[in-house]
Design a protein around this motif. Sequence first.
Motif, PDB file in Angstrom:
ATOM      1  N   GLU A  65       0.850  -1.187   0.000  1.00  0.00           N
ATOM      2  CA  GLU A  65       0.000   0.000   0.000  1.00  0.00           C
ATOM      3  C   GLU A  65       0.889   1.241   0.000  1.00  0.00           C
ATOM      4  O   GLU A  65       1.993   1.236   0.550  1.00  0.00           O
ATOM      5  CB  GLU A  65      -0.911   0.004   1.235  1.00  0.00           C
ATOM      6  N   SER A  66       0.423   2.293  -0.651  1.00  0.00           N
ATOM      7  CA  SER A  66       1.162   3.553  -0.656  1.00  0.00           C
ATOM      8  C   SER A  66       0.184   4.699  -0.778  1.00  0.00           C
ATOM      9  O   SER A  66      -0.883   4.566  -1.369  1.00  0.00           O
ATOM     10  CB  SER A  66       2.172   3.594  -1.812  1.00  0.00           C
ATOM     11  N   ARG A  67       0.571   5.842  -0.211  1.00  0.00           N
ATOM     12  CA  ARG A  67      -0.240   7.059  -0.271  1.00  0.00           C
ATOM     13  C   ARG A  67       0.682   8.254  -0.463  1.00  0.00           C
ATOM     14  O   ARG A  67       1.880   8.159  -0.242  1.00  0.00           O
ATOM     15  CB  ARG A  67      -1.051   7.264   1.021  1.00  0.00           C
ATOM     16  N   ASP A  68       0.089   9.364  -0.844  1.00  0.00           N
ATOM     17  CA  ASP A  68       0.820  10.621  -0.884  1.00  0.00           C
ATOM     18  C   ASP A  68       0.527  11.360   0.415  1.00  0.00           C
ATOM     19  O   ASP A  68      -0.638  11.590   0.738  1.00  0.00           O
ATOM     20  CB  ASP A  68       0.353  11.444  -2.093  1.00  0.00           C
ATOM     21  N   PRO A  69       1.553  11.752   1.169  1.00  0.00           N
ATOM     22  CA  PRO A  69       1.292  12.452   2.433  1.00  0.00           C
ATOM     23  C   PRO A  69       0.635  13.813   2.211  1.00  0.00           C
ATOM     24  O   PRO A  69       0.032  14.360   3.129  1.00  0.00           O
ATOM     25  CB  PRO A  69       2.689  12.602   3.044  1.00  0.00           C
ATOM     26  N   LYS A  70       0.765  14.373   0.999  1.00  0.00           N
ATOM     27  CA  LYS A  70       0.145  15.663   0.693  1.00  0.00           C
ATOM     28  C   LYS A  70      -0.678  15.535  -0.595  1.00  0.00           C
ATOM     29  O   LYS A  70      -0.302  16.058  -1.646  1.00  0.00           O
ATOM     30  CB  LYS A  70       1.200  16.752   0.536  1.00  0.00           C
ATOM     31  N   PRO A  71      -1.788  14.824  -0.522  1.00  0.00           N
ATOM     32  CA  PRO A  71      -2.579  14.595  -1.741  1.00  0.00           C
ATOM     33  C   PRO A  71      -3.235  15.872  -2.244  1.00  0.00           C
ATOM     34  O   PRO A  71      -3.435  16.831  -1.495  1.00  0.00           O
ATOM     35  CB  PRO A  71      -3.637  13.584  -1.280  1.00  0.00           C
ATOM     36  N   GLY A  72      -3.554  15.865  -3.528  1.00  0.00           N
ATOM     37  CA  GLY A  72      -4.211  17.027  -4.124  1.00  0.00           C
ATOM     38  C   GLY A  72      -5.673  17.117  -3.710  1.00  0.00           C
ATOM     39  O   GLY A  72      -6.252  16.208  -3.140  1.00  0.00           O
ATOM     40  N   ARG A  73      -6.277  18.264  -4.021  1.00  0.00           N
ATOM     41  CA  ARG A  73      -7.688  18.492  -3.708  1.00  0.00           C
ATOM     42  C   ARG A  73      -8.566  18.008  -4.859  1.00  0.00           C
ATOM     43  O   ARG A  73      -8.153  17.989  -6.017  1.00  0.00           O
ATOM     44  CB  ARG A  73      -7.922  19.977  -3.453  1.00  0.00           C
ATOM     45  N   LEU A  74      -9.777  17.631  -4.519  1.00  0.00           N
ATOM     46  CA  LEU A  74     -10.720  17.144  -5.525  1.00  0.00           C
ATOM     47  C   LEU A  74     -11.474  18.311  -6.155  1.00  0.00           C
ATOM     48  O   LEU A  74     -11.569  19.400  -5.589  1.00  0.00           O
ATOM     49  CB  LEU A  74     -11.704  16.163  -4.883  1.00  0.00           C
ATOM     50  N   ASP A  75     -12.019  18.057  -7.343  1.00  0.00           N
ATOM     51  CA  ASP A  75     -12.786  19.066  -8.072  1.00  0.00           C
ATOM     52  C   ASP A  75     -14.088  18.427  -8.560  1.00  0.00           C
ATOM     53  O   ASP A  75     -14.286  18.219  -9.758  1.00  0.00           O
ATOM     54  CB  ASP A  75     -11.959  19.595  -9.254  1.00  0.00           C
ATOM     55  N   PRO A  76     -15.006  18.085  -7.642  1.00  0.00           N
ATOM     56  CA  PRO A  76     -16.229  17.375  -8.043  1.00  0.00           C
ATOM     57  C   PRO A  76     -17.093  18.179  -9.001  1.00  0.00           C
ATOM     58  O   PRO A  76     -17.702  17.611  -9.915  1.00  0.00           O
ATOM     59  CB  PRO A  76     -16.953  17.122  -6.707  1.00  0.00           C
ATOM     60  N   LEU A  77     -17.165  19.499  -8.831  1.00  0.00           N
ATOM     61  CA  LEU A  77     -17.985  20.314  -9.718  1.00  0.00           C
ATOM     62  C   LEU A  77     -17.428  20.280 -11.145  1.00  0.00           C
ATOM     63  O   LEU A  77     -18.187  20.190 -12.124  1.00  0.00           O
ATOM     64  CB  LEU A  77     -18.032  21.753  -9.209  1.00  0.00           C
ATOM     65  N   GLY A  78     -16.100  20.318 -11.266  1.00  0.00           N
ATOM     66  CA  GLY A  78     -15.486  20.242 -12.583  1.00  0.00           C
ATOM     67  C   GLY A  78     -15.731  18.902 -13.256  1.00  0.00           C
ATOM     68  O   GLY A  78     -16.026  18.838 -14.455  1.00  0.00           O
ATOM     69  N   VAL A  79     -15.609  17.814 -12.487  1.00  0.00           N
ATOM     70  CA  VAL A  79     -15.846  16.482 -13.042  1.00  0.00           C
ATOM     71  C   VAL A  79     -17.284  16.361 -13.533  1.00  0.00           C
ATOM     72  O   VAL A  79     -17.549  15.887 -14.645  1.00  0.00           O
ATOM     73  CB  VAL A  79     -15.541  15.396 -11.980  1.00  0.00           C
ATOM     74  N   LEU A  80     -18.226  16.814 -12.709  1.00  0.00           N
ATOM     75  CA  LEU A  80     -19.640  16.751 -13.084  1.00  0.00           C
ATOM     76  C   LEU A  80     -19.909  17.579 -14.337  1.00  0.00           C
ATOM     77  O   LEU A  80     -20.606  17.136 -15.256  1.00  0.00           O
ATOM     78  CB  LEU A  80     -20.505  17.249 -11.922  1.00  0.00           C
ATOM     79  N   GLY A  81     -19.331  18.778 -14.390  1.00  0.00           N
ATOM     80  CA  GLY A  81     -19.548  19.647 -15.542  1.00  0.00           C
ATOM     81  C   GLY A  81     -18.996  19.058 -16.822  1.00  0.00           C
ATOM     82  O   GLY A  81     -19.636  19.135 -17.880  1.00  0.00           O
ATOM     83  N   SER A  82     -17.808  18.462 -16.745  1.00  0.00           N
ATOM     84  CA  SER A  82     -17.203  17.896 -17.955  1.00  0.00           C
ATOM     85  C   SER A  82     -18.022  16.731 -18.494  1.00  0.00           C
ATOM     86  O   SER A  82     -18.272  16.633 -19.701  1.00  0.00           O
ATOM     87  CB  SER A  82     -15.766  17.445 -17.667  1.00  0.00           C
TER      88      SER A  82
END
Length: 542
Positions: free
Chosen positions: A187-204
Amino acid sequence: MQRRRWIILGVLVISLLVVVLDNTVLNVALKVIADPKAGLGATQGELQWAINSYTLVFAGLLFTSGVLGDRLGRKRLLIIGMIVFGLGSLFSAYAQDPGQLIAARAVMGLGGAVVMPQTLSIISNVFTPAERPRAIGIWAGAVGLGIAIGPTLGGLLLDHFWWGSVFLINVPVVIIGVTAMAVFAPESRDPKPGRLDPLGVLGSILGLVLLTYGIISGGQAGSWADPKVLGTIAAGIVVIGAFIFWESRIDHPSLDVRLFRNPRMSAAVGLIALTFFALSGVVFFLTFYLQSVRGYTPFQAGLLVIPLAFAQLIFSPRSAGLVRRFGPKAVSVGGLLLVALALSTYGWLITATIPIWVVCVVGFVQGTGMAVVMPAATESIMSTLPRERAGAGSAVQNTARQTAIALGVAVVGSIVSTVYRGHIEGSLTALPSGLRHAAGESIESTMAVVAKLGPAGARLIDPAKESFMSAMHVAGYLAGGFALLGLLVAALWLPGRSASERTSDTTDPADIPPERAMAGVAESAPVAEGARDAAYASGRHE
């Protein structure tokens, strides 16, 4: 973990292969799915949606899936994605009507979008910089393998089992992949993950669905002036415009449209989009040419795709050397010239009786051109961006590519429908009004009516084939024209050799970041190639 890294790579290849295989397998199954007796009786518009429901969801969620993997754990997301993909495959196999198949394909697109970014993220996590290019090369080789064996495997299954077998075959592979991933992968993660953009995904997704629906509806109705068609297309354009405005204003966009301010970046992304727009439309109608017009079985039709895949397997590994020697501009222009020649051949050379080896040669030329264009365009994009923006650049070109695939299927498929209806209508006047409109939508719709009428319908077979050939010729010219437009873009705006020399030929591979190493990786399939780019969409995979 170091001792297990090559086992982990094998598991990741399985995960990739199942997604690539599904898309290449589907191409040979379209005719059978359209058959009302052997399949679901899907119309041409429904077949277009069976492809695009997967593509649109896949494209819209790739970036977000990469960020979610950074945040929640890449192994966890990969396993979840594989399970979702397997369930979507199971639902597709047992769909009872075209609507259920379209919905199930959307579920598969969701699973595929989650799987793809995690595979390369895990490779970056378990392999050292020195070994990573080799690991990525093996990963990309699975793409070529999927292209080569997918249509043949699909045809073999369709010759012996029902149409749903092309989807059901995914389920045991998914089970094996999930089990192996749970046992071997870390398992691996990014300690500083990016932010999500749900409105952008929905719009696209909403904007593209509206635009695509309007285009396909125009082809089905045989009229592009219908107020509902125009209204839907206009609504899609408005939503896409709002999406672009939103993405240009936020600091965590799912698609960084600000990168298009760089003319070289825009040119490279544009030629990729134009190339895949042309290619996807041709692939859609080629299935019906081989099976409905030429009378080949699905297995034989799958074998006839091998020259295209073989060309990519031969020339993709050599494309990086060509880019280093001649530069992205020269290589792209040469490759696009081959692509344009091959695609336009469907307009002026391919007939219903031409020797089939000519079609195979055309496929080989087309595969050769694609094999050299994509790495050259990718190198051009990467060379215009600083290292820290490479992930964002990859996300932009991936979105453009997947959007072009969806629109190519919609636009070219709808034009084929419109031209076909215009040519066949004169032969349908004796049919009852209820059958006339349905029979005029596509060659498969006409053949379904022929089967229903029995001997009395046999007189429609030749007009149907002639009408389809006329439609295919128009589509071939259109596809070749878009490839030539891409060639013009490459000639005017792509960088020459100097850009490709920014990474010296003597540079130690261990010093090349993975996203730059990807510029030299063999690029063999629209879906897998785009997914590979999206794996670096967040730019945080070390």
